[in-house]
Design a protein around this motif. Sequence first.
Motif, PDB file in Angstrom:
ATOM      1  N   LEU A   1      49.374  35.407  37.725  1.00 33.74           N
ATOM      2  CA  LEU A   1      47.992  35.341  36.987  1.00 33.74           C
ATOM      3  C   LEU A   1      47.991  34.137  36.187  1.00 33.74           C
ATOM      4  O   LEU A   1      46.850  33.673  36.311  1.00 33.74           O
ATOM      5  CB  LEU A   1      48.085  36.591  36.169  1.00 33.74           C
ATOM      6  CG  LEU A   1      47.820  37.972  36.687  1.00 33.74           C
ATOM      7  CD1 LEU A   1      48.081  38.914  35.556  1.00 33.74           C
ATOM      8  CD2 LEU A   1      46.496  38.045  37.624  1.00 33.74           C
TER       9      LEU A   1
ATOM     10  N   SER B   1      44.703  31.969  37.058  1.00 34.85           N
ATOM     11  CA  SER B   1      43.742  31.671  36.009  1.00 34.85           C
ATOM     12  C   SER B   1      43.304  30.168  35.811  1.00 34.85           C
ATOM     13  O   SER B   1      42.518  29.800  35.538  1.00 34.85           O
ATOM     14  CB  SER B   1      44.123  32.376  34.672  1.00 34.85           C
ATOM     15  OG  SER B   1      43.135  32.137  33.773  1.00 34.85           O
TER      16      SER B   1
ATOM     17  N   TRP C   1      40.738  46.204  33.003  1.00 36.63           N
ATOM     18  CA  TRP C   1      40.532  46.342  34.247  1.00 36.63           C
ATOM     19  C   TRP C   1      41.317  47.801  34.661  1.00 36.63           C
ATOM     20  O   TRP C   1      41.836  48.199  33.719  1.00 36.63           O
ATOM     21  CB  TRP C   1      41.151  45.340  34.800  1.00 36.63           C
ATOM     22  CG  TRP C   1      40.305  43.947  34.916  1.00 36.63           C
ATOM     23  CD1 TRP C   1      40.431  43.199  33.745  1.00 36.63           C
ATOM     24  CD2 TRP C   1      39.413  43.572  35.709  1.00 36.63           C
ATOM     25  NE1 TRP C   1      39.589  42.219  33.968  1.00 36.63           N
ATOM     26  CE2 TRP C   1      38.917  42.283  35.262  1.00 36.63           C
ATOM     27  CE3 TRP C   1      38.856  43.917  36.883  1.00 36.63           C
ATOM     28  CZ2 TRP C   1      37.843  41.511  35.572  1.00 36.63           C
ATOM     29  CZ3 TRP C   1      37.709  43.299  37.636  1.00 36.63           C
ATOM     30  CH2 TRP C   1      37.275  42.117  37.016  1.00 36.63           C
TER      31      TRP C   1
ATOM     32  N   ARG D   1      42.267  38.777  32.101  1.00 31.81           N
ATOM     33  CA  ARG D   1      43.398  39.841  32.230  1.00 31.81           C
ATOM     34  C   ARG D   1      44.454  39.433  31.430  1.00 31.81           C
ATOM     35  O   ARG D   1      45.558  40.212  31.241  1.00 31.81           O
ATOM     36  CB  ARG D   1      43.998  39.277  33.688  1.00 31.81           C
ATOM     37  CG  ARG D   1      43.306  39.358  34.873  1.00 31.81           C
ATOM     38  CD  ARG D   1      43.111  41.002  35.484  1.00 31.81           C
ATOM     39  NE  ARG D   1      42.569  41.066  36.606  1.00 31.81           N
ATOM     40  CZ  ARG D   1      42.338  42.043  37.365  1.00 31.81           C
ATOM     41  NH1 ARG D   1      43.002  43.220  37.040  1.00 31.81           N
ATOM     42  NH2 ARG D   1      41.572  42.230  38.450  1.00 31.81           N
TER      43      ARG D   1
ATOM     44  N   CYS E   1      44.804  43.021  29.209  1.00 33.12           N
ATOM     45  CA  CYS E   1      45.100  43.850  30.144  1.00 33.12           C
ATOM     46  C   CYS E   1      46.604  43.808  30.500  1.00 33.12           C
ATOM     47  O   CYS E   1      47.410  44.735  30.740  1.00 33.12           O
ATOM     48  CB  CYS E   1      44.417  43.848  31.483  1.00 33.12           C
ATOM     49  SG  CYS E   1      42.614  44.380  31.261  1.00 33.12           S
ATOM     50  N   SER E   2      46.890  42.480  30.723  1.00 34.80           N
ATOM     51  CA  SER E   2      48.574  42.216  31.081  1.00 34.80           C
ATOM     52  C   SER E   2      49.558  42.659  29.857  1.00 34.80           C
ATOM     53  O   SER E   2      50.445  43.364  30.091  1.00 34.80           O
ATOM     54  CB  SER E   2      48.687  40.858  31.489  1.00 34.80           C
ATOM     55  OG  SER E   2      48.006  40.382  32.594  1.00 34.80           O
TER      56      SER E   2
END
Length: 352
Positions: free
Chosen positions: A314, A318, A46, A274, A277-278
């Motif tokens: 998140l 999620s 992202w 994510r 990405c996290s």
Amino acid sequence: MRTAIVVGAGIGGVTAAVALQRCGWQVTVLERAPELGEVGAGISVWPSAVAVLEELGVKGVEKAAALSKPAGMRKPNGRWVVKAADLGVEIPVMIHRAQLHDLITDQFGPAITVRTGYTVTEITQDDTGVTINDELRADLVVAADGIRSVIRQAIYPDYQGPQYSGYTAYRGIADVEIDDGGGETWGRGQRFGFARLIDGRIYWYATANQPAGQRSHAEAFGGWHEPIPAILAGTADVLQNDIYDLALPLRPFHNGRVVLLGDAAHAMTPNLGRGACSAIEDAGALARHLADDASLGTALAAYDTERRPATTKLIKRSRSVGQLGQVANPVVCAVRDGLLAFAGKLVSLRRH
């Protein structure tokens, strides 16, 4: 020169190594596998993670192209529930995990040493440093050793750790030509999603409710709408992994001179795309705080203050999406799909 040991050479670990290198640290990366690399299938990157990678000099993770074909959410018979264009959603870059891993490790310089085939069994620390296996010592240890982190278990022995979500996931790469924008299809206790990678291949994933540890196959999706059967037919290898996340509340991301990063700190279900990405964002934040003139303890506390609340949110989001997507009751599924379609129409009206 300050020294760090990064345990784990997945996406988060190698990003952390590059980030620490860029702010003047000497880094040793320890990887349990016999060679450096990444396994898996596709990964969504992202914009926030792309920005971190660009700042670290990682090349090749270009912006995603606009969709040329409709994408969004469908039913197994192919009927649209909501289209992505109606929602105005962001489009991530889709790339194979191994390709992204290579792009990051291309930035390894002389300040980074890699030791493969190395298993961490013991960690001790004092006011002056951290010792791994009574052999390696550094000012800081970055635990990027995954959801079943040995280091997290060592510093938080009473923490519950991973918990099963109730469903398994299949993933694969299909080398096929399809005329479709991709998205997700939600059925009863099952989901199937696919997207085009930047190299042109199709990355796909599917989920199914079942007990943990049960081996199964993705053939059940062969009767769903096109191009799902074609994608499955064009796939050579299918990976299956039961889906876990970490129990809440999360433990602090630092303990003395040890800091947790990525799945070791905040493993989440893949429903938002994510997770990696996290981990990338963790690495960027950690290096940014360490680059300040503050003490190590102050820098690590600031990292925890920034990243733990964000990743906790998140995990919750999620988990909720997964619970909604894995509903099996046909009446509840019908209500769910109707509400999502109505919400999509409302958002579309507001946008226009």
